[in-house]
Design an enzyme around this catalytic site. Structure first.
Site, PDB file in Angstrom:
ATOM      1  CG  MET A   1      33.617  33.777  30.176  1.00 32.40           C
ATOM      2  SD  MET A   1      32.408  34.990  30.801  1.00 32.40           S
ATOM      3  CE  MET A   1      33.451  36.430  31.105  1.00 32.40           C
ATOM      4  CG  HIS A   2      38.113  29.540  27.338  1.00 34.40           C
ATOM      5  ND1 HIS A   2      37.797  28.838  28.483  1.00 34.40           N
ATOM      6  CD2 HIS A   2      38.207  28.624  26.346  1.00 34.40           C
ATOM      7  CE1 HIS A   2      37.726  27.551  28.187  1.00 34.40           C
ATOM      8  NE2 HIS A   2      37.958  27.391  26.902  1.00 34.40           N
ATOM      9  NE  ARG A   3      33.790  25.266  26.925  1.00 34.41           N
ATOM     10  CZ  ARG A   3      34.308  24.335  26.139  1.00 34.41           C
ATOM     11  NH1 ARG A   3      34.178  24.446  24.830  1.00 34.41           N
ATOM     12  NH2 ARG A   3      34.930  23.296  26.646  1.00 34.41           N
TER      13      ARG A   3
END
Length: 440
Positions: free
Chosen positions: A208-210
């Site tokens: 999860m990085h957006r």
């Protein structure tokens, strides 16, 4: 012939490794230029060595910066190299700032651009990647398209079918090639090795990085609330530093880290991550590339987004968009675990990205274009002839190639009832409505 390949990020290196390898096997002259967009240990020569490809011939070390500054620095460095090396074609891959810079510079120098993974569309213009991929397509001469659906995106935007080559996606070549390398090497990262994933059940790999997830308190809280209830899973979360900082700011990190079924580890190398992915029961991600890798490795994927530029993974049945909806995440994780038929359908979803021969098809096409002189970009010498745009319902057995030859025409799109079809040379048009340009 000389081929130049421009790389900027780790995913580009991974996906272009099979093509670089294929070019080398054929003895074609090539240079590899690395922009140094995310330069760190993973971007060092060790990473190229791990993937068993040569280190870059050039590294312009632009580092991190704002989009405008970074792209400008890349363009300056890339231009200097291309003016010196004079390649016949420049290959760019995907949708990063390196792709944008490389495509713009090469096209301005009248060097052919080959866009690998062309035609992807999320139709979300708030994503910088969407802008990059669209601009790169405008500047390209050859389009190495992963799927027919991506080709249709380009046809709908007015690109000529004659420059679209449906190759599949090199992510398949890369997964097969690199998993073999990874298994020979074994797991090197200590934090992952300690988890003993070979003997662990129900692994859920989370990435999860957006910004649309991580920077939105409501969305990220909803996702974390779902993770708290997934205590039947072993959640392995290689956490991006930016994600960790944001979770700490929101007061969510310590709570997540304290859960017995959640294993937060530092980011791991690609080859280790590939082994983790292949050992997983399912993937929960907001990454684009991981959607492709999951369906290639037969691992069900739940995507933490509301749209995707990889819709084929969804229509094939291997990926489900759940957004940040806690209830949707819990529902589909439960179905994957409890419903064997549902789980097997996702695992065995047909791979829309091919069988692992994309690199071969890509280099085959480049060689054919070079031999026919189609890579040469010159100003026109003939006065432009007029043409008319027409539609027609075809009521005879005739292929696309035959129709175009007979009518001195170029077909843009074929419609089989309400379905859009890619007008490949050998497609029989009988019963279809077509749109085409005819020279007058």
């Amino acid at each position: 012939m000389k081929i130049a390949t421009i790389l900027g990020t780790r995913p580009e290196i991974i996906k272009m490794a099979p093509i670089i390898d294929e070019i080398a096997k054929r003895g074609i002259d090539q240079i590899v230029l690395h922009t140094g967009q995310h330069y760190d240990k993973e971007m060092s020569d060790n990473f190229f060595r791990d993937l068993e490809i040569p280190s870059p011939d050039y590294n312009i070390h632009v580092g991190s910066a704002s989009h405008g500054k970074q792209t400008g620095l890349m363009m300056k460095g890339i231009e200097e190299v291309l003016v010196s090396e004079k390649p016949d074609i420049v290959l760019v891959q995907g949708d990063t700032n390196a792709v944008l810079a490389g495509a713009l510079v090469a096209s301005k120098l009248h060097i052919a651009v080959g866009h690998v993974e062309a035609g992807l569309r999320s139709f979300d213009m708030t994503m910088p990647e969407e802008i990059n991929r669209r601009v790169a397509d405008v500047a390209s001469s050859m389009y190495f398209v992963p799927t027919v659906e991506s080709a249709i995106n380009l046809l709908a935007e007015g690109f000529s079918r004659r420059n679209l080559i449906v190759t599949g996606n090199t992510v398949v070549d890369a997964c097969f090639r690199h998993l073999e390398i990874a298994k020979k090497r074994g797991i090197e990262e200590e934090s992952l090795s300690r988890l003993d994933i070979e003997n662990m059940d129900n692994i859920l790999t989370l990435t999860m990085h957006r910004a649309e997830n991580v920077d939105d308190r409501k969305r990220v809280t909803s996702i974390i609330e779902a993770l708290k209830e997934l205590d039947q899973m072993n959640i392995i979360f290689p956490i991006h530093p930016r994600t960790k900082n944001t979770l700490q700011e929101f007061g969510l990190f310590d709570e997540l880290d304290s859960l017995e079924h959640v294993h937060i580890i530092k980011p791991i190398g690609y080859l280790d991550f590939l082994q983790l992915t292949s050992a997983s029961t399912l993937i929960l991600t907001d990454s684009g590339g991981l959607q492709e890798e999951a369906i290639t490795l037969d691992v069900p994927a739940l995507t933490l987004r509301y749209n995707t530029e990889r819709p084929e993974t969804v229509t094939s049945g291997g990926n489900i968009l759940v957004g940040s909806d806690k209830d949707a995440i819990l529902e589909y994780v439960d179905r994957i675990l409890s419903d064997e038929e549902f789980r097997d359908k996702m695992k065995n979803a047909p791979n829309p990205y091919g069988q692992g021969d994309s690199a071969k098809l890509t280099v085959d096409a480049i060689q054919e274009y070079y031999e026919k002189g189609l890579l040469d970009i010159k100003a026109p010498e003939d006065i432009m002839s007029s043409f008319s745009r027409k539609m027609a319902l075809i009521d005879e057995d005739i292929t696309v190639r035959e129709f175009e030859t007979k009518n001195d025409a170029l077909i843009h799109m074929a419609y089989d009832g309400d379905e859009m079809r890619f007008p490949a040379d050998d497609l029989n048009l009988n019963g279809m409505m077509i749109t085409y340009d005819e020279r007058e």
